[in-house]
Design an enzyme around this catalytic site. Structure first.
Site, PDB file in Angstrom:
ATOM      1  N   GLU A 125       0.790  -1.348  -0.035  1.00 50.40           N
ATOM      2  CA  GLU A 125       0.024  -0.088   0.084  1.00 50.40           C
ATOM      3  C   GLU A 125       1.048   1.468  -0.036  1.00 50.40           C
ATOM      4  O   GLU A 125       1.852   1.313   0.942  1.00 50.40           O
ATOM      5  CB  GLU A 125      -0.865   0.095   1.344  1.00 50.40           C
ATOM      6  CG  GLU A 125      -2.052   0.968   1.131  1.00 50.40           C
ATOM      7  CD  GLU A 125      -3.033   0.924   2.401  1.00 50.40           C
ATOM      8  OE1 GLU A 125      -3.450  -0.200   2.738  1.00 50.40           O
ATOM      9  OE2 GLU A 125      -3.675   1.936   2.683  1.00 50.40           O
TER      10      GLU A 125
ATOM     11  N   LYS B  20      -7.610  -1.551  10.903  1.00 49.37           N
ATOM     12  CA  LYS B  20      -6.983  -1.728   9.729  1.00 49.37           C
ATOM     13  C   LYS B  20      -5.898  -0.801   9.444  1.00 49.37           C
ATOM     14  O   LYS B  20      -4.773  -1.493   9.148  1.00 49.37           O
ATOM     15  CB  LYS B  20      -8.212  -1.815   8.512  1.00 49.37           C
ATOM     16  CG  LYS B  20      -7.686  -2.407   7.490  1.00 49.37           C
ATOM     17  CD  LYS B  20      -6.808  -1.331   6.507  1.00 49.37           C
ATOM     18  CE  LYS B  20      -6.355  -1.841   5.038  1.00 49.37           C
ATOM     19  NZ  LYS B  20      -5.411  -0.886   4.166  1.00 49.37           N
TER      20      LYS B  20
ATOM     21  N   ASP C 177       4.505 -14.154  11.447  1.00 47.18           N
ATOM     22  CA  ASP C 177       3.523 -14.791  11.107  1.00 47.18           C
ATOM     23  C   ASP C 177       2.359 -13.596  11.198  1.00 47.18           C
ATOM     24  O   ASP C 177       1.594 -13.552  12.145  1.00 47.18           O
ATOM     25  CB  ASP C 177       2.956 -15.985  11.824  1.00 47.18           C
ATOM     26  CG  ASP C 177       1.849 -16.801  11.282  1.00 47.18           C
ATOM     27  OD1 ASP C 177       0.814 -15.929  10.762  1.00 47.18           O
ATOM     28  OD2 ASP C 177       1.480 -17.829  11.646  1.00 47.18           O
TER      29      ASP C 177
ATOM     30  N   HIS D  53      -2.714  10.245   0.422  1.00 49.89           N
ATOM     31  CA  HIS D  53      -2.807   8.935  -0.240  1.00 49.89           C
ATOM     32  C   HIS D  53      -2.810   8.986  -1.572  1.00 49.89           C
ATOM     33  O   HIS D  53      -1.941   8.119  -2.443  1.00 49.89           O
ATOM     34  CB  HIS D  53      -4.386   8.535   0.344  1.00 49.89           C
ATOM     35  CG  HIS D  53      -4.474   7.089   0.315  1.00 49.89           C
ATOM     36  ND1 HIS D  53      -4.204   6.625   1.641  1.00 49.89           N
ATOM     37  CD2 HIS D  53      -5.084   5.963  -0.418  1.00 49.89           C
ATOM     38  CE1 HIS D  53      -4.225   5.207   1.640  1.00 49.89           C
ATOM     39  NE2 HIS D  53      -5.010   5.005   0.523  1.00 49.89           N
TER      40      HIS D  53
END
Ligand code: MEV
Length: 443
Positions: free
Chosen positions: A85, A277, A293, A390
């Protein structure tokens, strides 16, 4: 419908690739070219990657970036991040710089234990498991003595064993609940091996006990839990409110709105999901770069976020007596030995970049990365909005899709330097620059 293939895993890598491209693609040559382009030129290194999983036919690249200037407990770190991202590393670096000038981050490990279970059913009076627990525990410890010897030498081992009556949740359902200390390893293999030995010992105990019956006992599963509420880390930042003026917003308004944003994430699961998130953007990137992990960490963090019965923010915020404090408290089960840590050359470099931390230090670094990411997101959300930063980061992706030349990229980036580069506007500007018609929007 395609024909199924038998024995695929036994084919050579070349044969797998041939079958794949010839049976799944309209243009086998083109597909083969792409898969092989991503093979590493160093055959030994490629083989190492091939052996990580089954049926490897290529490598999947992800950008590997670094965020410098993270001051954590007075020590300076450059944090490695593997993530696709576009804005995540930039956001981390921005937060790091912001807090560097305000004392940096504090991280503290609150606990380090992990949990595993033998899940079993017992159809009958299970009281002897509880009444004769001392005898059972002795057998369980004897059965695992050899397995735990090395871990004990490193300061870890099995801290506690209990039998849990879970029949209020499911008929005839009991657990052996085992608490482990796995030191610098995540410990999944160690825990599962011990649980498998304990399950055999439990079966023997039931078969030999005068008041129990082996026939009434059924071991269903022996497995660690990825929920690790006894393996907790807290990270925080704090400064006087007046040091928070941000993007044209006064310090007081910023602090008030920022806290409100966290309050909203605590009150509204739709927002909490996006809020968390954003936190995981920072956490997963470091977890992947350090060979840990990320699915285990994701699962643990989301369970933790739901521990009150509804899904809430993983971060907290207070504004009291003129002091702004922002923190995160999360379960993180991480390893710096075992797994990929010595096998993946980039993982080795990531850990070296971080100064070869032990597992506890890494827990702090990862928690800080999540906190920093959340700070950057909320800071943008309560001031300018996120699209400015962004889309700026996404601009290069749009231009690459448009097959812009390096010169065109520079020209377009210059034009959007002080504007939000919305997709359509970028396409329009780029087409005007090239003197080509604007393509129709695909429905
Ligand atoms: C985007 O990947 C993450 C954010 O949506 C997080 C948030 O809204 O807090 C920006």
């Amino acid at each position: 419908m395609k024909d199924p293939i038998k024995g695929f895993s036994k084919l050579s890598k070349a044969a797998k690739l041939e079958w794949l491209v010839n049976n799944n693609f309209d243009h086998p040559e083109a597909a083969r070219d792409i898969f092989t382009t991503y093979w590493h030129a160093d055959a030994a290194l490629q083989q190492r990657h091939d052996e990580f999983i089954e049926n490897t036919i290529s490598n999947y690249y992800m950008p590997y970036g670094v965020a410098p200037n993270f001051k954590i407990n007075g020590k300076l770190y450059t944090i490695p991040m593997a993530i696709e991202e576009s804005s995540v590393v930039a956001a981390a670096a921005k937060s790091a710089g912001f807090w560097m000038d305000r004392g940096g981050f504090t991280a503290e490990v609150l606990s380090t234990e992990k949990i595993g279970h033998v899940h079993f059913m017992y159809e009958g009076d299970a009281t002897p498991f509880f009444e004769d627990f001392d005898a059972l525990e002795k057998e369980l410890r004897a059965a695992t003595a050899e397995l735990v010897a090395n871990m004990e030498a490193r300061g870890g081992g099995i801290s506690q064993i209990t039998v849990v009556d879970a029949t209020d949740r499911l008929e005839n359902y009991y657990q052996l609940e085992v608490i482990f200390e796995t030191c610098d390893s995540m410990g999944a293999n160690f825990i599962n091996s011990n649980l498998e030995e304990m399950a055999k010992s439990l079966e023997q105990f039931a078969a030999q006990h005068p008041k129990l019956s082996g026939d009434k006992l059924e071991v269903v599963m022996r497995i660690l839990s990825n929920y690790t509420p006894k393996c907790l880390v807290r990270a925080s930042v704090s400064c006087p409110v007046e040091e928070l003026a941000s993007e044209g917003v006064s310090a007081e308004e910023f602090a008030r709105k920022f806290k409100r944003a966290v309050d909203i994430a605590n009150a509204e699961p739709y927002r909490a999901t996006t809020h968390n998130k954003g936190i995981m953007n920072g956490i997963d990137a470091v977890i992947i770069a350090t060979g840990n992990d990320f699915r285990a960490v994701e699962a643990a963090c989301h369970t933790h976020a739901s521990r009150s019965g509804s899904y809430k923010s993983l971060t907290g915020c207070s504004v009291e007596n003129g002091i702004f404090t922002f923190w995160i408290e999360i379960p993180l089960s991480l390893g710096v030995v075992g797994g990929l840590t010595k096998l993946h050359p980039l993982v080795v470099r990531s850990l070296e970049m971080l100064g070869k931390p032990n597992a506890e230090e890494l827990m702090g670094i990862v928690a800080v990365s999540g906190l920093a990411q959340n700070f950057a997101a909320l800071r943008a959300l309560v001031t300018t909005g996120i699209q400015k930063g962004h889309m700026k980061m996404h601009l290069m992706n749009i231009l690459t899709q448009l097959e812009a030349t390096p010169e065109e990229k520079i020209q377009v980036a210059n034009f959007f330097k002080d504007k939000v580069p919305h997709h359509r506007e970028v396409v329009n500007y780029f087409c005007a620059l090239r003197g080509v018609p604007v393509p129709k929007v695909e429905k």
